[in-house]
Design a protein around this motif. Structure first.
Motif, PDB file in Angstrom:
ATOM      1  N   THR A   8       0.828  -1.215   0.000  1.00  0.00           N
ATOM      2  CA  THR A   8       0.000   0.000   0.000  1.00  0.00           C
ATOM      3  C   THR A   8       0.861   1.263   0.000  1.00  0.00           C
ATOM      4  O   THR A   8       0.514   2.263   0.613  1.00  0.00           O
ATOM      5  CB  THR A   8      -0.963   0.011   1.206  1.00  0.00           C
ATOM      6  OG1 THR A   8      -0.206  -0.116   2.421  1.00  0.00           O
ATOM      7  CG2 THR A   8      -1.954  -1.128   1.114  1.00  0.00           C
ATOM      8  N   GLY A   9       1.999   1.179  -0.711  1.00  0.00           N
ATOM      9  CA  GLY A   9       2.814   2.368  -0.933  1.00  0.00           C
ATOM     10  C   GLY A   9       2.202   3.223  -2.028  1.00  0.00           C
ATOM     11  O   GLY A   9       0.986   3.190  -2.255  1.00  0.00           O
ATOM     12  N   ARG A  10       3.039   3.966  -2.740  1.00  0.00           N
ATOM     13  CA  ARG A  10       2.526   4.925  -3.727  1.00  0.00           C
ATOM     14  C   ARG A  10       1.716   4.240  -4.821  1.00  0.00           C
ATOM     15  O   ARG A  10       0.556   4.574  -5.050  1.00  0.00           O
ATOM     16  CB  ARG A  10       3.681   5.705  -4.341  1.00  0.00           C
ATOM     17  CG  ARG A  10       3.230   6.731  -5.371  1.00  0.00           C
ATOM     18  CD  ARG A  10       4.342   7.646  -5.797  1.00  0.00           C
ATOM     19  NE  ARG A  10       5.462   6.945  -6.402  1.00  0.00           N
ATOM     20  CZ  ARG A  10       6.412   7.539  -7.116  1.00  0.00           C
ATOM     21  NH1 ARG A  10       6.382   8.860  -7.279  1.00  0.00           N
ATOM     22  NH2 ARG A  10       7.397   6.844  -7.631  1.00  0.00           N
ATOM     23  N   SER A  13      -1.341   2.144  -3.379  1.00  0.00           N
ATOM     24  CA  SER A  13      -2.463   2.999  -2.986  1.00  0.00           C
ATOM     25  C   SER A  13      -3.245   3.468  -4.206  1.00  0.00           C
ATOM     26  O   SER A  13      -4.480   3.545  -4.191  1.00  0.00           O
ATOM     27  CB  SER A  13      -1.946   4.213  -2.206  1.00  0.00           C
ATOM     28  OG  SER A  13      -1.335   3.814  -1.008  1.00  0.00           O
ATOM     29  N   ASP A  32       0.033  -4.959   4.007  1.00  0.00           N
ATOM     30  CA  ASP A  32       1.306  -4.294   3.777  1.00  0.00           C
ATOM     31  C   ASP A  32       2.285  -4.762   4.850  1.00  0.00           C
ATOM     32  O   ASP A  32       1.879  -5.198   5.941  1.00  0.00           O
ATOM     33  CB  ASP A  32       1.126  -2.772   3.848  1.00  0.00           C
ATOM     34  CG  ASP A  32       2.316  -2.013   3.306  1.00  0.00           C
ATOM     35  OD1 ASP A  32       2.282  -1.627   2.129  1.00  0.00           O
ATOM     36  OD2 ASP A  32       3.295  -1.814   4.066  1.00  0.00           O
ATOM     37  N   ASP A  34       3.910  -2.869   6.489  1.00  0.00           N
ATOM     38  CA  ASP A  34       3.595  -1.919   7.551  1.00  0.00           C
ATOM     39  C   ASP A  34       2.078  -1.961   7.751  1.00  0.00           C
ATOM     40  O   ASP A  34       1.330  -1.287   7.038  1.00  0.00           O
ATOM     41  CB  ASP A  34       4.051  -0.519   7.144  1.00  0.00           C
ATOM     42  CG  ASP A  34       3.701   0.553   8.177  1.00  0.00           C
ATOM     43  OD1 ASP A  34       3.076   0.212   9.198  1.00  0.00           O
ATOM     44  OD2 ASP A  34       4.039   1.726   7.945  1.00  0.00           O
ATOM     45  N   ARG A  37      -0.040   1.266   7.775  1.00  0.00           N
ATOM     46  CA  ARG A  37      -0.246   1.934   6.493  1.00  0.00           C
ATOM     47  C   ARG A  37      -1.431   1.322   5.764  1.00  0.00           C
ATOM     48  O   ARG A  37      -2.232   2.030   5.141  1.00  0.00           O
ATOM     49  CB  ARG A  37       1.023   1.845   5.637  1.00  0.00           C
ATOM     50  CG  ARG A  37       0.946   2.629   4.343  1.00  0.00           C
ATOM     51  CD  ARG A  37       2.308   2.838   3.721  1.00  0.00           C
ATOM     52  NE  ARG A  37       2.908   1.601   3.243  1.00  0.00           N
ATOM     53  CZ  ARG A  37       4.057   1.553   2.549  1.00  0.00           C
ATOM     54  NH1 ARG A  37       4.722   2.677   2.303  1.00  0.00           N
ATOM     55  NH2 ARG A  37       4.545   0.403   2.138  1.00  0.00           N
ATOM     56  N   ALA A  38      -1.569   0.000   5.832  1.00  0.00           N
ATOM     57  CA  ALA A  38      -2.712  -0.667   5.208  1.00  0.00           C
ATOM     58  C   ALA A  38      -4.017  -0.245   5.876  1.00  0.00           C
ATOM     59  O   ALA A  38      -5.037  -0.039   5.207  1.00  0.00           O
ATOM     60  CB  ALA A  38      -2.543  -2.181   5.281  1.00  0.00           C
ATOM     61  N   ARG A  40      -4.664   2.638   7.386  1.00  0.00           N
ATOM     62  CA  ARG A  40      -4.998   4.014   7.000  1.00  0.00           C
ATOM     63  C   ARG A  40      -5.633   4.058   5.612  1.00  0.00           C
ATOM     64  O   ARG A  40      -6.623   4.778   5.394  1.00  0.00           O
ATOM     65  CB  ARG A  40      -3.743   4.888   7.030  1.00  0.00           C
ATOM     66  CG  ARG A  40      -3.218   5.177   8.431  1.00  0.00           C
ATOM     67  CD  ARG A  40      -2.187   6.286   8.420  1.00  0.00           C
ATOM     68  NE  ARG A  40      -0.989   5.930   7.655  1.00  0.00           N
ATOM     69  CZ  ARG A  40       0.070   5.313   8.178  1.00  0.00           C
ATOM     70  NH1 ARG A  40       0.079   4.967   9.463  1.00  0.00           N
ATOM     71  NH2 ARG A  40       1.116   5.052   7.427  1.00  0.00           N
ATOM     72  N   LEU A  41      -5.085   3.290   4.689  1.00  0.00           N
ATOM     73  CA  LEU A  41      -5.637   3.286   3.341  1.00  0.00           C
ATOM     74  C   LEU A  41      -7.008   2.625   3.318  1.00  0.00           C
ATOM     75  O   LEU A  41      -7.934   3.109   2.656  1.00  0.00           O
ATOM     76  CB  LEU A  41      -4.685   2.563   2.383  1.00  0.00           C
ATOM     77  CG  LEU A  41      -5.125   2.510   0.923  1.00  0.00           C
ATOM     78  CD1 LEU A  41      -5.264   3.907   0.334  1.00  0.00           C
ATOM     79  CD2 LEU A  41      -4.144   1.676   0.096  1.00  0.00           C
ATOM     80  N   CYS A  68       3.801  -4.613  -3.987  1.00  0.00           N
ATOM     81  CA  CYS A  68       4.797  -4.382  -2.941  1.00  0.00           C
ATOM     82  C   CYS A  68       6.164  -4.141  -3.580  1.00  0.00           C
ATOM     83  O   CYS A  68       6.285  -4.016  -4.797  1.00  0.00           O
ATOM     84  CB  CYS A  68       4.843  -5.583  -1.998  1.00  0.00           C
ATOM     85  SG  CYS A  68       5.240  -7.140  -2.831  1.00  0.00           S
TER      86      CYS A  68
END
Length: 334
Positions: A8-10, A13, A32, A34, A37-38, A40-41, A68
């Protein structure tokens, strides 16, 4: 339908948001390295976040999107196809040719479905160029010029694992050369410069590169790329034939100025990056994947198609390193 997305990076996302907008995609499960981060998305998109990547598989999904870091692609693709899941994977399948071949052989052995993320195949400009070339409107094609220029370098951490300018960036140009012209690359001669920022030299990479490709029908292709184009993000393809010539990527946002008195004015709002430039194409490639999973459409870019462009990138890196022309027959194939 339930689609799992890992990373779920750039770019992950961006893909997740595209899938969330598609009614036919069903529900979306995100994971993710992290977990926060997953989460939040997922909260932003109304999706579900898995606490670990493993949970994507144990909870069960109908298809998988792999977005990823590159080093995780191969294992996830193999695990998914062994489990009968259709997979969309951001390029590359693996960081090197040997591992890429091993993954694709595994996919073929189990009859798996793998779509690679070569989004330019869904761009309106490239699609029109392909139609013009294939229809004969340009006549015999004799010269092709491609360029991909990033406005600023990526991070030093990214450079260490990117695979280099040819594999990470110009591989898209090589895919378009094949897809638009309908011909294969027979030989490459490539060079590069690391005279720019120090992280490129530290990573054994180059910040600027050039390659001359010879196609199997004799057409000559020049491909250039750089990570240091301060004017903005610039991606173009010029095709010259005996009857006419056209350019893809030339519009009022192309970051190039004319020095002619009556030339066009410079772009007032140049493209800042690839996500903005190719946003509709990214959306369309995920729509194609959903149709593929539902059995309603063909695979627009399978592993074999992606391998062809990756082999050209590998040949360019070999040519740059050994300072010599490289025939494509020198590289392993499926």
């Amino acid at each position: 339908m339930r689609i799992g997305l890992i990373g779920t990076g750039r770019i992950g996302s961006f893909h997740a948001a595209a899938l969330a907008r598609q009614a036919d995609a069903g529900s979306l499960l995100l994971a993710d390295a992290d977990p926060a981060r997953a989460v939040r998305l997922a909260d932003r998109l109304g999706a579900t976040a898995a606490p670990t990547v493993e949970q994507i598989f144990t909870w069960g999904v109908d298809a998988l999107v792999v977005a990823c870091a590159t080093e995780g692609h191969a294992d996830l693709v193999v695990r998914a196809v062994r489990g009968g899941l259709p997979v969309f994977c951001e390029k590359p399948v693996a960081p090197d040719l040997d591992r890429t071949l091993a993954v694709l052989r595994e996919v073929a052995a189990v009859g798996g479905v793998l779509q690679l993320g070569f989004m330019r195949r869904f761009d309106a400009g490239y699609t029109t160029a392909r139609e013009l070339v294939r229809s004969g409107a340009l006549g015999r094609l004799h010269t092709v010029r491609t360029t991909t220029a990033d406005p600023s370098p990526p991070t030093a951490e990214y450079l260490r694992t990117s695979g280099g300018l040819y594999r990470d960036c110009l591989v898209h140009d090589f895919d378009m050369v094949r897809w638009v012209t309908g011909h294969e690359v027979s030989e490459v001669y490539a060079t590069g410069s690391d005279a720019g920022p120090a992280p490129f030299r530290e990573a054994g990479d180059v910040d600027t590169a050039a390659a001359v490709l010879t196609l199997d029908d004799g057409t000559l292709v020049s491909s250039t790329g750089t990570r240091c184009n301060g004017a903005g993000y610039d991606v173009r393809m010029e095709l010259a034939g005996e009857l006419d010539q056209v350019s893809t990527g030339l519009d009022d946002r192309t970051p190039i100025a004319s020095t002619e008195p009556q030339g066009p004015p410079p772009a007032t709002k140049p493209w800042p990056g690839f996500l903005e430039r190719f946003a509709p194409a990214y959306e369309a490639e995920l729509e194609a994947f959903v149709r593929l999973v539902r059995g309603e459409g063909p695979n627009p870019c399978d592993g074999v198609e992606a391998l062809a462009a990756f082999r050209v990138a590998e040949a360019c890196e070999l040519s740059r390193r050994e300072r010599r022309p490289v025939a494509m027959e020198e590289l392993a194939d499926l």
